[in-house]
Every structure is written in C-alpha cells, then in structure tokens.
Write an enzyme that holds these catalytic residues in place. Sequence first.
Site, PDB file in Angstrom:
ATOM      1  N   LYS A 278       5.429 130.784  54.202  1.00  0.00           N
ATOM      2  CA  LYS A 278       6.129 130.930  52.928  1.00  0.00           C
ATOM      3  C   LYS A 278       7.032 132.170  52.935  1.00  0.00           C
ATOM      4  CE  LYS A 278       2.395 128.947  50.111  1.00  0.00           C
ATOM      5  NZ  LYS A 278       3.160 127.890  49.416  1.00  0.00           N
ATOM      6  N   ARG A 352      -3.073 118.615  50.206  1.00  0.00           N
ATOM      7  CA  ARG A 352      -3.395 117.184  50.272  1.00  0.00           C
ATOM      8  C   ARG A 352      -4.230 116.858  51.502  1.00  0.00           C
ATOM      9  NH1 ARG A 352       2.881 116.040  50.081  1.00  0.00           N
ATOM     10  NH2 ARG A 352       2.573 117.923  48.854  1.00  0.00           N
TER      11      ARG A 352
END
Length: 499
Positions: A278, A352
């Site tokens: 990130k 996920r």
Amino acid sequence: MQFKISREPITTLASDCIIITHTEDKDMLLGLAKEVDEKMDHRISQLIAEKEIKGKFGEVTLLHTWGKIPAKRVLVLGLGKEEKLTLEKARSAYAIAARKAQEIGVSELTLAVSQKYKDIWNPVDLGQAVVEGIVLGTYQFKPYKTKTEIENKIERVIISVKDISIDAVEAGVVRGEIFAESQNLARDFSNEPANKMTPTILAEKAKEIAKKHHLEISILEKEQLEELNMGAFLAVSKGSTEPPKMIVIKYIGAPDSKDMIGLVGKGITFDSGGIQIKPDKNMDEMKGDMAGAAAVLGAINAIGALKPHVNVIGVISACENMVSGEAVHPGDVVETFSGKTVEIKHTDAEGRLILSDAISYAKHLGATKLVDVATLTGSIISALGHHIIGLFSNNMDWTEEVKAAAKISGEKVWELPLDDDYAELIESDIADMVNDAGSPAGAIQGGMFLKEFAGETPWVHLDIAGTSDVTKTSGINPKGATGVAVRTMIALVLRFSGN
C-alpha cells in the site's frame, strides 16, 4: 458506569447534572422540561424566546441551577424537528449530551423517560437506545497515555421514570448496557495498535470471552490449517513472522435445533498490502483491518451474556498481511479448504482469501445461515461513503432478516447487486477464479468471490470498510473505531431466537 432506575421526579433528584429535551418545532417547553423550567423561574423558556435555545438536533445548552432545584446543572438537549425524531436520532442526541456532561466533569448524570414518546416507541426500546447513546457516546481509548491527568468519567446515571412501566425501561437498560459494552469491546480491539493486537493476542482475547460466558472455543494453529488445506488463508499469512490463528467460538443455546447462525469475521491485524504494498499515507490505519473480527467477538460477548434460544458459531481468520521473502507472489495459485483454486492477481485483495476458508469452515462445522463482516474494499467507500454498510447476499429472505436487524439497531445498510453478469470479474485462465480483476465494481467483485464459497447456504456479506472508523467525533461515535455491525449481529441473533 452504573445505571439506576428511579420513580423520584427529576425536579427533586440531587445530581451533578440533569438532561431535559426540547424540539425545534416547539416555541415552549413541554412535560418534564416544563416542570424543570417552572422550578427555575422560567429561565429556560426565556432563552427559548430569545432564540438562544433553538432545539436544533445535537444542540446542547448548559445552565447552572443556582439552588432552584437539587441538581447542580441542567443540559438542554435539542432533538431537532419532532416529526423527524427516530430512535437512532435519540440515541445519537443522548450520546452528544452525555459527552458534553463528561467533558465538564459530571460524575452523576440524571435524565427522565416519560410517557411522551410511549405511543411512538416501546419503553424497552427507548430505554435501550438512551443507554446505548450514553455508553457509546462517552467511550474513550487512552491506555497508552502516560501523562498523570484526571480523566473525566461519568460514574452513575439515574433514569427517572414517569407514567410508564419501570420494568420495561429496566429491561431496556440491561439490554442497552450489554449491546453498548459489547460494541465498546469491539472498539477496544480495533483501536489497539498492531503490536498490541496480534493474531495471538486476539485469540487470547477470544479465550477470555469464552471463559467468561462458558462457551466452547478452539484455536486452529498453522499446522492444523495446513492439514485442513486452508491454502488461501495460509497464503496471506506467509509474509509475516506472526502465526495465523483460526478462532472458533460456539454458543449452543438451542441444543434441540439443527439450525446454527455462523458469524464470520475478517481478522487482518495489520495489512501492509503484501508484495503489492500500500502507499505509505495512512498505512497506520491498517491496524483496523480486523474490525470485522472485532465485531464478531463483540457480538459473541453479548450473545453469551443474553443467552438466547439459538445456536451461534463465530469463525475468525486472524493473521497479518506483510512483506517478506516468504510472502505470496502475484500470480500464485492456491487451493482453498473448499477445494476451489484461486489465482492471486493482487496481494492486497487478501480479505476475501482468508474469508473464503473461514466461510467454508463455518459451513463445515454446521452453520446453516451465514453473515460475514469485513473491512473488505475501498470501493465500498466510493459507492456509499462513510455512513452506510454495503450489503451483499445470495438469499432474499436472509437479506430481509439482516436488514430488519440493522434497522432495529440503527445501523444503516444498503444492498448492492451480485448479478450473474458480474461473474466474469472473477474468472481466471488458469484457476477456478481470481481474487482481483482491477478497478471495475470492486466491492461487487469481493462479494462475487465470497458468494462462491457460501454456495447454497443463505449468506450475507457486510462490507464495513467505510463505516469501521470515523476521523472526527459525531453522534454515538467518538473519533476512532466504531465497532459497527456488533448491534446488528446481536439483534439478528435475538430475532432468530424469537427474543
């Protein structure tokens, strides 16, 4: 914080401070507020006449009583327009007033619940909302402050009850304390820095909750996860020296029933993004990527205290998503607990992956209905901002149950589609599916991916990425983690149990 119910009139109760309310569309005080005003020689109504007190929502006016009544001070709380007043707004308004009282050093706070709103709201619901507002609104997280300063804290709240059932209000107060304290517990977990809330520490916190309420708990370690072939979960955890933990807590309140609600939480205790790291801006906020796990533990804590006639299993996949020579690569293919294979297109679409194995495992352990809670996608913020939870589902009836529970709790949800036309977003050339397909419909991509693992089991996915924390204090939420979805899950379980 202690709560006491009293039949004694608010005008005769000695207290540090009392709260009275006023609505924007009235040019005079009514009911209990009028009684207080009369005792104070109409000083409050004079301020209303002079437009210094307008009754706007969240407006708080502090007045000293100068011995006119036993209470030392009065807070006049604006509720906005009466026709727009809801329990959710009442909860937020009392949070604002309680926070103001706490700021000025009030240790004992008094308020009244009367028949004024009896025809609109059940006294149990009203009592619960008021207590939730006070407990949630005055939440503070300061365990690492070293300065020796006196921390303002409301120690005692007296609720004066007039012309309505004291038993009903008391029931609401008890329930409100459990709901709010469980949400504050989730806030504590989410607010902790990553070095103080590792997967191992989170598992220990879960054990404390289980011990407190005599619940079944098991913690699956790395070796067990490998034996169970939880390749997706393990792939995310590979880059960290912190071992992954699959936390399973079970509450059996209806041993005669085969139905079981599965509450599944994403527990990324720190998310660097993995190899596809990130940007550095605001990366410190990634300690909160376990807010879904925190919410599930908060809900389990309340369920253990309330003991409803229902079976619930909480499954939390907890790990870090870090960068190292062992971290999973973009392009790797992993096999999940369900047997499905996943091509990892992006290492920052890790939520996920860990949820896929957790959802499958919850089903394996007997869950017949599922809710997963996760800070899953930044895309949900683009779609819904910071006020509404994104909801995705494979079952209309179960969706309506979750929506009803959210409405009861005052937490807003909005359903987004999982139409078959979006299936192409998770197609892979070399595996059963991909975990990321780029920018189109990012939140829906996440939902479509998880739907594959829910299968035919009724399932709802709550994407709380936009609602799990706030950058400034507002309503029931002080700055920081919100503990969102805790009360919705509790309300859902109580609905399912018939309580």
